[in-house]
Design a protein around this motif. Structure first.
Motif, PDB file in Angstrom:
ATOM      1  N   ALA A  44       0.724  -1.584   0.375  1.00  0.00           N
ATOM      2  CA  ALA A  44       0.100  -0.336  -0.250  1.00  0.00           C
ATOM      3  C   ALA A  44       0.902   1.061  -0.050  1.00  0.00           C
ATOM      4  O   ALA A  44       2.033   1.196   0.601  1.00  0.00           O
ATOM      5  CB  ALA A  44      -1.118  -0.113   1.588  1.00  0.00           C
ATOM      6  N   ARG A  45       0.689   2.747  -1.096  1.00  0.00           N
ATOM      7  CA  ARG A  45       0.946   3.755  -0.693  1.00  0.00           C
ATOM      8  C   ARG A  45       0.862   4.053   0.540  1.00  0.00           C
ATOM      9  O   ARG A  45      -0.022   3.622   1.001  1.00  0.00           O
ATOM     10  CB  ARG A  45       0.822   4.566  -2.283  1.00  0.00           C
ATOM     11  N   PRO A  46       1.911   5.447   1.119  1.00  0.00           N
ATOM     12  CA  PRO A  46       1.679   6.360   2.154  1.00  0.00           C
ATOM     13  C   PRO A  46       0.396   6.628   2.292  1.00  0.00           C
ATOM     14  O   PRO A  46       0.365   7.133   1.052  1.00  0.00           O
ATOM     15  CB  PRO A  46       3.026   6.669   2.050  1.00  0.00           C
ATOM     16  N   GLY A  47      -0.382   7.104   2.867  1.00  0.00           N
ATOM     17  CA  GLY A  47      -1.385   7.595   3.070  1.00  0.00           C
ATOM     18  C   GLY A  47      -2.866   6.359   2.734  1.00  0.00           C
ATOM     19  O   GLY A  47      -3.954   6.875   2.841  1.00  0.00           O
ATOM     20  N   PHE A  48      -2.359   5.494   2.543  1.00  0.00           N
ATOM     21  CA  PHE A  48      -3.696   4.360   1.634  1.00  0.00           C
ATOM     22  C   PHE A  48      -3.721   2.864   2.306  1.00  0.00           C
ATOM     23  O   PHE A  48      -2.464   2.730   3.338  1.00  0.00           O
ATOM     24  CB  PHE A  48      -3.592   4.169   0.237  1.00  0.00           C
ATOM     25  N   ASP A  49      -4.890   2.589   2.187  1.00  0.00           N
ATOM     26  CA  ASP A  49      -4.976   0.984   2.878  1.00  0.00           C
ATOM     27  C   ASP A  49      -5.256   0.297   1.191  1.00  0.00           C
ATOM     28  O   ASP A  49      -5.973   0.675   0.813  1.00  0.00           O
ATOM     29  CB  ASP A  49      -6.044   0.497   4.215  1.00  0.00           C
ATOM     30  N   ALA A  50      -5.556  -0.710   1.354  1.00  0.00           N
ATOM     31  CA  ALA A  50      -6.213  -1.748   0.733  1.00  0.00           C
ATOM     32  C   ALA A  50      -5.925  -3.232   1.217  1.00  0.00           C
ATOM     33  O   ALA A  50      -5.309  -3.455   2.282  1.00  0.00           O
ATOM     34  CB  ALA A  50      -4.281  -2.013  -1.046  1.00  0.00           C
ATOM     35  N   TRP A  51      -6.222  -4.127   0.784  1.00  0.00           N
ATOM     36  CA  TRP A  51      -6.404  -5.426   1.335  1.00  0.00           C
ATOM     37  C   TRP A  51      -5.952  -6.779   0.223  1.00  0.00           C
ATOM     38  O   TRP A  51      -6.494  -6.288  -1.496  1.00  0.00           O
ATOM     39  CB  TRP A  51      -7.550  -6.400   1.734  1.00  0.00           C
ATOM     40  N   GLU A  93     -10.873 -15.052   4.153  1.00  0.00           N
ATOM     41  CA  GLU A  93      -9.226 -14.217   3.898  1.00  0.00           C
ATOM     42  C   GLU A  93      -8.883 -13.187   3.525  1.00  0.00           C
ATOM     43  O   GLU A  93      -8.929 -13.359   2.395  1.00  0.00           O
ATOM     44  CB  GLU A  93      -8.645 -15.881   3.865  1.00  0.00           C
ATOM     45  N   ARG A  94      -8.570 -12.412   4.173  1.00  0.00           N
ATOM     46  CA  ARG A  94      -8.539 -11.037   3.954  1.00  0.00           C
ATOM     47  C   ARG A  94      -7.573 -10.222   5.040  1.00  0.00           C
ATOM     48  O   ARG A  94      -7.206 -10.925   5.800  1.00  0.00           O
ATOM     49  CB  ARG A  94      -9.714 -10.420   3.734  1.00  0.00           C
ATOM     50  N   PHE A  95      -6.034 -10.255   4.135  1.00  0.00           N
ATOM     51  CA  PHE A  95      -5.025  -9.226   4.769  1.00  0.00           C
ATOM     52  C   PHE A  95      -4.687  -7.981   4.172  1.00  0.00           C
ATOM     53  O   PHE A  95      -4.787  -7.138   3.050  1.00  0.00           O
ATOM     54  CB  PHE A  95      -3.593 -10.458   3.755  1.00  0.00           C
ATOM     55  N   SER A  96      -4.942  -7.221   5.275  1.00  0.00           N
ATOM     56  CA  SER A  96      -4.482  -6.041   5.035  1.00  0.00           C
ATOM     57  C   SER A  96      -3.566  -5.556   4.616  1.00  0.00           C
ATOM     58  O   SER A  96      -2.177  -6.152   5.203  1.00  0.00           O
ATOM     59  CB  SER A  96      -4.621  -4.208   6.416  1.00  0.00           C
ATOM     60  N   LEU A  97      -2.882  -4.348   3.467  1.00  0.00           N
ATOM     61  CA  LEU A  97      -1.506  -3.773   2.705  1.00  0.00           C
ATOM     62  C   LEU A  97      -1.137  -3.163   3.759  1.00  0.00           C
ATOM     63  O   LEU A  97      -0.047  -2.889   4.021  1.00  0.00           O
ATOM     64  CB  LEU A  97      -1.696  -4.051   1.850  1.00  0.00           C
ATOM     65  N   ALA A  98      -2.034  -2.498   5.225  1.00  0.00           N
ATOM     66  CA  ALA A  98      -1.403  -1.210   5.324  1.00  0.00           C
ATOM     67  C   ALA A  98      -0.569  -1.388   6.719  1.00  0.00           C
ATOM     68  O   ALA A  98       0.401  -0.664   7.128  1.00  0.00           O
ATOM     69  CB  ALA A  98      -2.713   0.037   6.531  1.00  0.00           C
ATOM     70  N   GLU A  99      -0.715  -2.648   7.674  1.00  0.00           N
ATOM     71  CA  GLU A  99       0.292  -3.442   7.859  1.00  0.00           C
ATOM     72  C   GLU A  99       1.372  -3.505   7.736  1.00  0.00           C
ATOM     73  O   GLU A  99       2.826  -3.097   8.179  1.00  0.00           O
ATOM     74  CB  GLU A  99       0.115  -4.716   8.777  1.00  0.00           C
ATOM     75  N   ARG A 100       1.677  -4.220   6.312  1.00  0.00           N
ATOM     76  CA  ARG A 100       2.494  -4.533   6.392  1.00  0.00           C
ATOM     77  C   ARG A 100       2.958  -4.870   4.679  1.00  0.00           C
ATOM     78  O   ARG A 100       1.304  -5.298   4.311  1.00  0.00           O
ATOM     79  CB  ARG A 100       3.640  -6.067   6.580  1.00  0.00           C
ATOM     80  N   PHE A 116      -9.348  -1.728  -3.341  1.00  0.00           N
ATOM     81  CA  PHE A 116      -8.732  -0.573  -3.084  1.00  0.00           C
ATOM     82  C   PHE A 116      -9.781   0.375  -1.546  1.00  0.00           C
ATOM     83  O   PHE A 116      -8.513   0.666  -1.363  1.00  0.00           O
ATOM     84  CB  PHE A 116      -8.674  -0.090  -4.601  1.00  0.00           C
ATOM     85  N   GLU A 117     -10.680  -0.817  -1.391  1.00  0.00           N
ATOM     86  CA  GLU A 117     -11.335  -0.330  -0.317  1.00  0.00           C
ATOM     87  C   GLU A 117     -12.276  -1.094   0.539  1.00  0.00           C
ATOM     88  O   GLU A 117     -11.305  -2.661   0.219  1.00  0.00           O
ATOM     89  CB  GLU A 117     -12.668   0.448  -0.584  1.00  0.00           C
ATOM     90  N   ASP A 118     -12.382  -1.092   1.940  1.00  0.00           N
ATOM     91  CA  ASP A 118     -13.210  -1.422   3.007  1.00  0.00           C
ATOM     92  C   ASP A 118     -13.665  -3.040   1.821  1.00  0.00           C
ATOM     93  O   ASP A 118     -14.484  -2.614   1.293  1.00  0.00           O
ATOM     94  CB  ASP A 118     -13.815  -1.162   3.477  1.00  0.00           C
ATOM     95  N   PRO A 119     -13.543  -3.963   2.481  1.00  0.00           N
ATOM     96  CA  PRO A 119     -13.618  -4.972   1.537  1.00  0.00           C
ATOM     97  C   PRO A 119     -15.193  -6.055   0.993  1.00  0.00           C
ATOM     98  O   PRO A 119     -15.611  -6.420   0.315  1.00  0.00           O
ATOM     99  CB  PRO A 119     -12.476  -6.563   2.054  1.00  0.00           C
ATOM    100  N   THR A 120     -15.504  -5.270   2.550  1.00  0.00           N
ATOM    101  CA  THR A 120     -16.953  -5.569   2.859  1.00  0.00           C
ATOM    102  C   THR A 120     -18.456  -4.612   2.117  1.00  0.00           C
ATOM    103  O   THR A 120     -19.065  -4.514   1.325  1.00  0.00           O
ATOM    104  CB  THR A 120     -17.182  -5.757   4.245  1.00  0.00           C
ATOM    105  N   LYS A 121     -17.593  -3.714   1.260  1.00  0.00           N
ATOM    106  CA  LYS A 121     -17.869  -2.562   0.401  1.00  0.00           C
ATOM    107  C   LYS A 121     -17.763  -2.764  -1.079  1.00  0.00           C
ATOM    108  O   LYS A 121     -16.703  -3.384  -1.051  1.00  0.00           O
ATOM    109  CB  LYS A 121     -17.263  -1.276   0.099  1.00  0.00           C
TER     110      LYS A 121
END
Length: 74
Positions: A21-28, A38-45, A58-63
């Motif tokens: 994930a680029r700085p300031g963004f989250d993705a899964w 089974e989803r993994f956040s890219l904000a953590e690493r 590119f947004e919350d996977p539930t949306k």
């Protein structure tokens, strides 16, 4: 416009594809066969995944949203 900004960086590495994930963004990311459970956040690493069978959210996977696919499901 946030929808047009780069949210993730992809890079080929020896073991597959590095997804970050680029700085300031989250993705899964999620394996296509288990995307609902089974989803993994890219904000953590960043993650290294095989070159096929994965989804990028590119947004919350539930949306509802557009997603990127890496290769095809195996």
């Amino acid at each position: 416009m946030l929808a047009r900004e780069t949210h993730v960086e992809l890079a080929l590495v020896e073991r597959g594809i590095s997804v970050r994930a680029r700085p300031g963004f989250d993705a899964w990311i999620a394996p296509m066969a288990k995307a609902n459970t089974e989803r993994f956040s890219l904000a953590e690493r960043p993650r290294i995944v095989p070159p096929s069978g994965w989804m990028i959210f590119f947004e919350d996977p539930t949306k509802p949203q557009r997603v990127a696919l890496l290769g095809r499901s195996t």
